[in-house]
Write an enzyme that holds these catalytic residues in place. Structure first.
Site, mmCIF file in Angstrom:
data_model
loop_
_atom_site.group_PDB
_atom_site.id
_atom_site.type_symbol
_atom_site.label_atom_id
_atom_site.label_comp_id
_atom_site.label_asym_id
_atom_site.label_seq_id
_atom_site.Cartn_x
_atom_site.Cartn_y
_atom_site.Cartn_z
ATOM 1 N N ASP A 49 -0.021 -1.083 10.519
ATOM 2 C CA ASP A 49 -0.856 -1.154 9.407
ATOM 3 C C ASP A 49 -1.806 -0.043 9.383
ATOM 4 O O ASP A 49 -1.896 0.949 10.112
ATOM 5 C CB ASP A 49 -1.947 -2.304 9.802
ATOM 6 C CG ASP A 49 -1.487 -3.701 9.241
ATOM 7 O OD1 ASP A 49 -0.291 -3.771 8.697
ATOM 8 O OD2 ASP A 49 -1.681 -4.885 9.537
ATOM 9 N N LYS A 71 -2.631 -1.586 4.092
ATOM 10 C CA LYS A 71 -3.149 -2.052 2.856
ATOM 11 C C LYS A 71 -4.689 -1.880 3.139
ATOM 12 O O LYS A 71 -5.649 -2.278 3.944
ATOM 13 C CB LYS A 71 -3.118 -3.642 2.740
ATOM 14 C CG LYS A 71 -1.594 -3.820 2.544
ATOM 15 C CD LYS A 71 -1.570 -5.350 2.097
ATOM 16 C CE LYS A 71 -1.996 -6.419 3.157
ATOM 17 N NZ LYS A 71 -0.954 -6.542 4.270
ATOM 18 N N MET A 186 -14.961 -7.213 6.589
ATOM 19 C CA MET A 186 -14.782 -6.850 5.271
ATOM 20 C C MET A 186 -15.769 -7.394 4.357
ATOM 21 O O MET A 186 -15.422 -8.006 3.270
ATOM 22 C CB MET A 186 -13.241 -7.445 4.761
ATOM 23 C CG MET A 186 -12.103 -6.841 5.658
ATOM 24 S SD MET A 186 -10.498 -7.869 5.356
ATOM 25 C CE MET A 186 -10.781 -9.551 6.367
#
Length: 278
Positions: A49, A71, A186
């Site tokens: 990742d 991502k 996030m």
């Protein structure tokens, strides 16, 4: 150079046709688990990742295939379904596959989705937990997740849902009233809306908040602010994700428990002394 040979006890074997879903931790390569390191040294293919520190990949075999599957919000990224299909294809071809994810694969890491895809395809797998940023990042900032006399509960939440918007299924009033410490992943994109929801739910605008960017890495930066000033302070600071946001009075302990900045200063000073030793 320190010896990173694995200890003399039985560690699991990554077999052909298997996928190991492993957490790489929050950033610092030293926080990698022995089981994850063991997987790195056996894997034919490593699918990693965006938030995996690339120094960790140096533990892989020289002939291992390294596939990036990161991502990042607002940037071209592989679809989750494509990643899951790739894992199945690699395992079905007889490869020993390590799926390396930042933090812990089961904490806002979509590891459960990938594991279910493996189940549906009949691919055997192992889960290797990792240190999640909401725990490790706070520790590296000198902020306990829990502290006697301050909180007996902590809530972890994500600042956006699968559509990229602030999660509206959360009961923000209940969170504001019921959780003395809130750790948000996030959350920077929607921080203004989130902080307003918490204050609307009864949290004080003067409550301490810390924003931890690049947690556990050498470029870690911690912004100390308050709930009422958080959104504006982030905007003027120029800080960018990835970041962890923690709300609660445990943030106040950072004044005494900030161990990492003195440690980095000593390391930096030692390097300067070594460079000038000639």
């Amino acid at each position: 150079m320190f010896d990173l040979s694995l200890p003399d006890f039985d560690l699991p074997t990554l077999e052909a046709g298997w996928v190991w879903l492993a957490g790489a931790g929050p950033g610092d390569p030293g926080l990698l688990s022995l089981n994850a390191l063991n997987g790195l040294r056996q894997a034919d293919v490593i699918v990693y990742d965006a938030l995996v520190d690339e120094r960790i990949l140096k533990f892989a075999r020289d002939d291992a295939e390294i596939i990036y599957a990161g991502k990042r919000g607002g940037k071209p990224s592989p679809k989750q379904s494509s990643i899951s299909i790739k894992l199945v294809e690699l395992a079905k071809s007889g490869k020993r596959v390590l799926r390396l994810k930042g933090g812990d694969p089961f904490v806002f890491g979509r590891g459960g989705e990938e594991a279910l895809s493996l189940v549906d395809a009949g691919v055997p797998f192992r889960i290797i937990p990792g240190i999640t940023a909401g725990v490790g990042g706070l520790a590296y900032a000198g902020i306990p997740s829990t502290h006697r006399g301050i909180n007996q509960a902590v809530t972890f939440l994500t600042g956006h849902d699968q559509n990229g918007v602030a999660p509206d299924q959360l009961d923000w009033d209940a969170l504001a009233k019921g959780s003395p410490v809130i750790v948000m992943y996030m959350a920077m994109k929607h921080i203004s809306l989130i902080t307003q929801k918490l204050m609307n739910g009864g949290r004080s605008g003067s409550e301490p908040v810390a924003v931890i960017c690049n947690a556990t890495q050498q470029n870690q930066h911690v912004l100390e602010t308050t709930l009422g000033s958080c959104a504006q302070d982030i905007a003027t600071s120029g800080l960018k994700p990835p970041a962890i946001v923690v709300v609660g009075h445990v943030v106040s302990l950072r004044e005494q428990l900030n161990w990492i900045e003195p440690a980095l200063a000593r390391t930096s000073q030692g390097t300067k002394l070594e460079e000038g030793s000639d």
